[in-house]
Design an enzyme around this catalytic site. Structure first.
Site, PDB file in Angstrom:
ATOM      1  N   GLY A  20     -17.722   1.573-132.093  1.00 25.68           N
ATOM      2  CA  GLY A  20     -19.003   1.032-131.725  1.00 25.68           C
ATOM      3  C   GLY A  20     -19.866   1.372-132.897  1.00 25.68           C
ATOM      4  N   ARG A  24     -18.760   4.614-138.585  1.00 22.13           N
ATOM      5  CA  ARG A  24     -17.336   5.034-138.071  1.00 22.13           C
ATOM      6  C   ARG A  24     -16.475   3.997-138.799  1.00 22.13           C
ATOM      7  NH1 ARG A  24     -16.262  10.150-136.026  1.00 22.13           N
ATOM      8  NH2 ARG A  24     -18.051  10.852-135.125  1.00 22.13           N
ATOM      9  N   ARG A  43     -27.478  -6.850-140.339  1.00 23.15           N
ATOM     10  CA  ARG A  43     -28.186  -5.824-139.209  1.00 23.15           C
ATOM     11  C   ARG A  43     -27.545  -4.482-139.394  1.00 23.15           C
ATOM     12  NH1 ARG A  43     -30.762  -8.237-134.335  1.00 23.15           N
ATOM     13  NH2 ARG A  43     -31.162 -10.311-134.938  1.00 23.15           N
ATOM     14  N   ARG A  87     -10.534  -1.894-129.417  1.00 24.89           N
ATOM     15  CA  ARG A  87     -11.782  -1.108-129.411  1.00 24.89           C
ATOM     16  C   ARG A  87     -11.330   0.524-129.388  1.00 24.89           C
ATOM     17  NH1 ARG A  87     -16.419   1.464-128.401  1.00 24.89           N
ATOM     18  NH2 ARG A  87     -16.538   2.763-126.434  1.00 24.89           N
ATOM     19  N   SER A  90     -15.535   6.415-128.093  1.00 20.57           N
ATOM     20  CA  SER A  90     -15.607   7.696-127.112  1.00 20.57           C
ATOM     21  C   SER A  90     -15.930   7.374-125.931  1.00 20.57           C
ATOM     22  CB  SER A  90     -16.695   8.591-127.771  1.00 20.57           C
ATOM     23  OG  SER A  90     -17.914   7.994-127.894  1.00 20.57           O
ATOM     24  N   ASP A 204     -16.978  13.694-123.988  1.00 20.16           N
ATOM     25  CA  ASP A 204     -17.876  14.484-123.109  1.00 20.16           C
ATOM     26  C   ASP A 204     -17.070  14.491-121.904  1.00 20.16           C
ATOM     27  OD1 ASP A 204     -19.462  11.841-124.025  1.00 20.16           O
ATOM     28  OD2 ASP A 204     -19.485  12.355-121.711  1.00 20.16           O
ATOM     29  N   ARG A 217     -15.328  15.534-134.015  1.00 17.02           N
ATOM     30  CA  ARG A 217     -15.460  14.294-133.649  1.00 17.02           C
ATOM     31  C   ARG A 217     -14.479  13.553-134.618  1.00 17.02           C
ATOM     32  NH1 ARG A 217     -19.879  12.262-129.642  1.00 17.02           N
ATOM     33  NH2 ARG A 217     -20.536  14.179-128.890  1.00 17.02           N
TER      34      ARG A 217
HETATM   35  N1  HPA Z   1     -21.153   7.524-120.724  1.00 14.04           N
HETATM   36  C1  HPA Z   1     -21.100   6.396-121.080  1.00 14.04           C
HETATM   37  N2  HPA Z   1     -20.819   6.038-122.299  1.00 14.04           N
HETATM   38  C2  HPA Z   1     -20.262   7.078-123.052  1.00 14.04           C
HETATM   39  C3  HPA Z   1     -20.193   8.310-122.581  1.00 14.04           C
HETATM   40  C4  HPA Z   1     -20.722   8.592-121.102  1.00 14.04           C
HETATM   41  O1  HPA Z   1     -20.742   9.588-120.628  1.00 14.04           O
HETATM   42  N3  HPA Z   1     -19.554   9.296-123.384  1.00 14.04           N
HETATM   43  C5  HPA Z   1     -19.343   8.522-124.496  1.00 14.04           C
HETATM   44  N4  HPA Z   1     -19.584   7.073-124.283  1.00 14.04           N
END
Ligand code: HPA
Length: 234
Positions: A20, A24, A43, A87, A90, A204, A217
């Site tokens: 994304g 990165r 962009r 893809r 995270s 997370d 990370r």
């Molecule tokens: N929500 C949506 N997208 C995400 C999250 C999340 O908690 N963590 C990493 N990408």
């Protein structure tokens, strides 16, 4: 050149990794590719092409969310002939058995809707990963000793979710984690007959209110890049 990608014809490889975050993409290209060349900075959505073990690879940022990924994946597929799109990103863990740093290989991606939903009307299309990529990624992840989960994920439209009831239903139905891009990538790959996969690191956890410290990370992200590369060329 396309509207959103400034690369010349031939500058994008058939295999594209899509994080994304454009920075990165830069880090992964500089860390894992040989002779990485900047091929897009329209962009600020950086893209690089280089080689990995002799194979040509492009690493192109997708931005956050399905509308952004959809723009880049459409142009990569339709204008540059990308064949394999993975893809790397995270996700938030949703099941108790999922821990921070674990790898999730997404077999399917549920959504409320993707940018492609308009064409399906009343049909609930089931976006799913390419089996050969999925199988290879699981083997690569297990080869690294990474705790790996394979199953369904949820591609949400919002990070700051006001629908806790919906997350509860996802958890109840075995969804492993939440991110914001994979379902549209899988849908586009299905439409154009290309291979797609999402390999995710749990950054997370929604149920436990935990998050990975930023210094952790990079390491986790590196494992994911290697898993994606090994899967693409196995
Ligand atoms: N929500 C949506 N997208 C995400 C999250 C999340 O908690 N963590 C990493 N990408």
């Amino acid at each position: 050149m396309t509207i959103h990608i400034g690369a010349n014809p031939g500058e994008i490889a058939e295999t594209v990794l899509m994080p994304g975050d454009p920075y990165r993409a830069k880090w992964a290209a500089e860390t894992f590719l040989e002779d990485a060349q900047l091929i897009n900075q329209v962009r600020g959505m950086l893209g690089f092409t280089g080689t990995w073990k002799g194979h040509r690879v492009t690493i192109q940022g997708s931005g956050m969310g399905m509308p952004s990924l959809s723009i880049y994946a459409n142009e990569l597929i339709r204008d540059y002939g990308a064949q394999t799109l993975i893809r790397i990103g995270s996700c938030g863990g949703m099941q108790d058995k999922v821990a921070l740093r674990d790898i999730i290989v997404a077999m399917t991606a549920s959504t409320l809707g993707t940018p492609s939903s308009g064409i399906f009307r009343e049909l609930n299309f089931a976006p799913c990963a390419d089996w050969s990529l999925l199988n290879a990624a699981v083997k690569a992840a297990e080869g690294k000793g990474a705790t790996t989960h394979v199953g369904g994920i949820y591609s949400s439209d919002v990070f700051y979710d006001e629908r806790p009831d919906l997350n509860e239903q996802m958890v109840r139905h075995g969804i492993l984690g939440v991110e914001m891009e994979a379902a549209e990538l899988y849908t586009l790959a299905a439409r154009y007959g290309r291979r797609a996969l999402a390999v995710l690191t749990v950054s997370d956890h929604l149920g436990r209110n935990e998050a990975l410290p930023s210094e952790d990370r990079e390491r986790s992200f590196g494992d994911m890049v290697e898993i994606a590369l090994e899967a693409a060329f196995s």
